[in-house]
Write an enzyme that holds these catalytic residues in place. Structure first.
Site, PDB file in Angstrom:
ATOM      1  N   ASP A   1      53.183  19.400 -50.269  1.00 14.67           N
ATOM      2  CA  ASP A   1      52.168  18.563 -49.640  1.00 14.67           C
ATOM      3  C   ASP A   1      51.121  17.851 -50.565  1.00 14.67           C
ATOM      4  OD1 ASP A   1      52.970  19.805 -47.276  1.00 14.67           O
ATOM      5  OD2 ASP A   1      50.941  20.872 -46.861  1.00 14.67           O
ATOM      6  N   ASP A   2      50.419  16.745 -50.385  1.00 16.00           N
ATOM      7  CA  ASP A   2      49.490  16.052 -50.979  1.00 16.00           C
ATOM      8  C   ASP A   2      49.882  15.003 -52.073  1.00 16.00           C
ATOM      9  OD1 ASP A   2      47.882  17.629 -49.562  1.00 16.00           O
ATOM     10  OD2 ASP A   2      47.034  18.855 -51.169  1.00 16.00           O
TER      11      ASP A   2
ATOM     12  N   HIS B   1      51.173  13.083 -43.962  1.00 23.51           N
ATOM     13  CA  HIS B   1      49.994  13.842 -44.412  1.00 23.51           C
ATOM     14  C   HIS B   1      48.848  13.319 -44.257  1.00 23.51           C
ATOM     15  CE1 HIS B   1      49.094  17.815 -45.198  1.00 23.51           C
ATOM     16  NE2 HIS B   1      48.409  17.565 -46.355  1.00 23.51           N
TER      17      HIS B   1
ATOM     18  N   HIS C   1      44.251  12.352 -46.385  1.00 24.09           N
ATOM     19  CA  HIS C   1      43.888  13.828 -45.912  1.00 24.09           C
ATOM     20  C   HIS C   1      42.877  14.056 -45.151  1.00 24.09           C
ATOM     21  CE1 HIS C   1      44.219  17.770 -47.643  1.00 24.09           C
ATOM     22  NE2 HIS C   1      45.364  17.903 -47.606  1.00 24.09           N
TER      23      HIS C   1
ATOM     24  N   HIS D   1      52.378  22.484 -53.014  1.00 25.21           N
ATOM     25  CA  HIS D   1      51.336  21.436 -53.182  1.00 25.21           C
ATOM     26  C   HIS D   1      51.768  20.700 -54.580  1.00 25.21           C
ATOM     27  CE1 HIS D   1      49.095  23.639 -50.398  1.00 25.21           C
ATOM     28  NE2 HIS D   1      48.935  22.603 -49.886  1.00 25.21           N
TER      29      HIS D   1
END
Length: 219
Positions: free
Chosen positions: A39-40, A90, A94, A187
């Site tokens: 993620d991210d 995603h 965020h 992440h």
């Protein structure tokens, strides 16, 4: 507030049953597969480190990307795709589901999808979506499903972002809780970088030795 630090490393079965419309794992599959997700990203250095490790172990993964990071680093995003990994949405920035209205949240999600399509060229994978912080509401869930998104949560949290969790403990969080069909969250972020650099090569080596196929998520 939904505090990820307080969430168990392994998602309880009762939670999966209560929210069965979300994808938590692929336990029902007959093949010995597990699913690493990141993620991210994408960001320089950290995402590139992840891609190097995945290539070394001939592993595929799924990257839940922030749209603004794709905009800033389209070359790294292109590398993710060229190396055969899957992409998930995603959101653009965020954004938290709790505390934002449905229109703002959906617009932010769609903005990410648009930038994915803009930079993907031949990208045709379905609309995988992971809500930031794991936050979602029934109204937003219904809108996302109507738009064709498939919501992917997780079976195992590495907790690599948590600076109170040591790199060794992050590794154990993954090794001790992962089984056939598990979806595991990492992440590719600066915040998680220290823990990720320690544990990712070791986790990849361990699961390859155990005979697992590390695969990407498909719709």
């Amino acid at each position: 507030m939904y505090i990820l630090s307080l969430i168990p490393n392994k998602t309880p079965n009762i939670v999966k049953r209560l929210f069965s419309d979300y994808t938590w794992d692929f336990y029902a599959e007959s093949q010995k597969k597990i699913y690493f997700t990141f993620d991210d990203g994408p960001i320089p250095d950290v995402t590139e480190f992840v891609l190097e490790q995945l290539k070394e172990y001939n592993a595929k993964a799924t990257f839940f990307c922030i749209g603004d990071n794709i905009r800033k680093h389209p070359d790294i995003f292109a590398k993710i795709l060229s190396e055969g990994h899957a992409i998930g949405n995603h959101t653009m920035n965020h954004i938290k589901a709790w505390g934002s209205n449905s229109k703002t949240y959906i617009d932010n999600t769609n903005a990410c999808n648009h930038i994915i399509l803009k930079h993907a060229n031949t990208y045709t994978t379905q609309l995988l979506f992971r809500p930031p912080y794991g936050q979602i509401s029934l109204s937003k869930f219904k809108l996302l499903i109507k738009l064709g998104y498939k919501i992917i949560l997780w079976d195992v949290l590495s907790k690599d972002w948590d600076k109170t969790v040591s790199p060794e403990q992050c590794l154990q969080n993954v090794i001790q809780n992962t089984v056939q069909g598990s979806i595991i969250v990492f992440h590719d972020s600066i915040k998680a970088s220290k823990n990720l650099r320690f544990m990712l090569p070791k986790a990849l080596a361990y699961f390859k030795e155990q005979g697992f196929l590390l695969d990407k998520i498909e719709y």
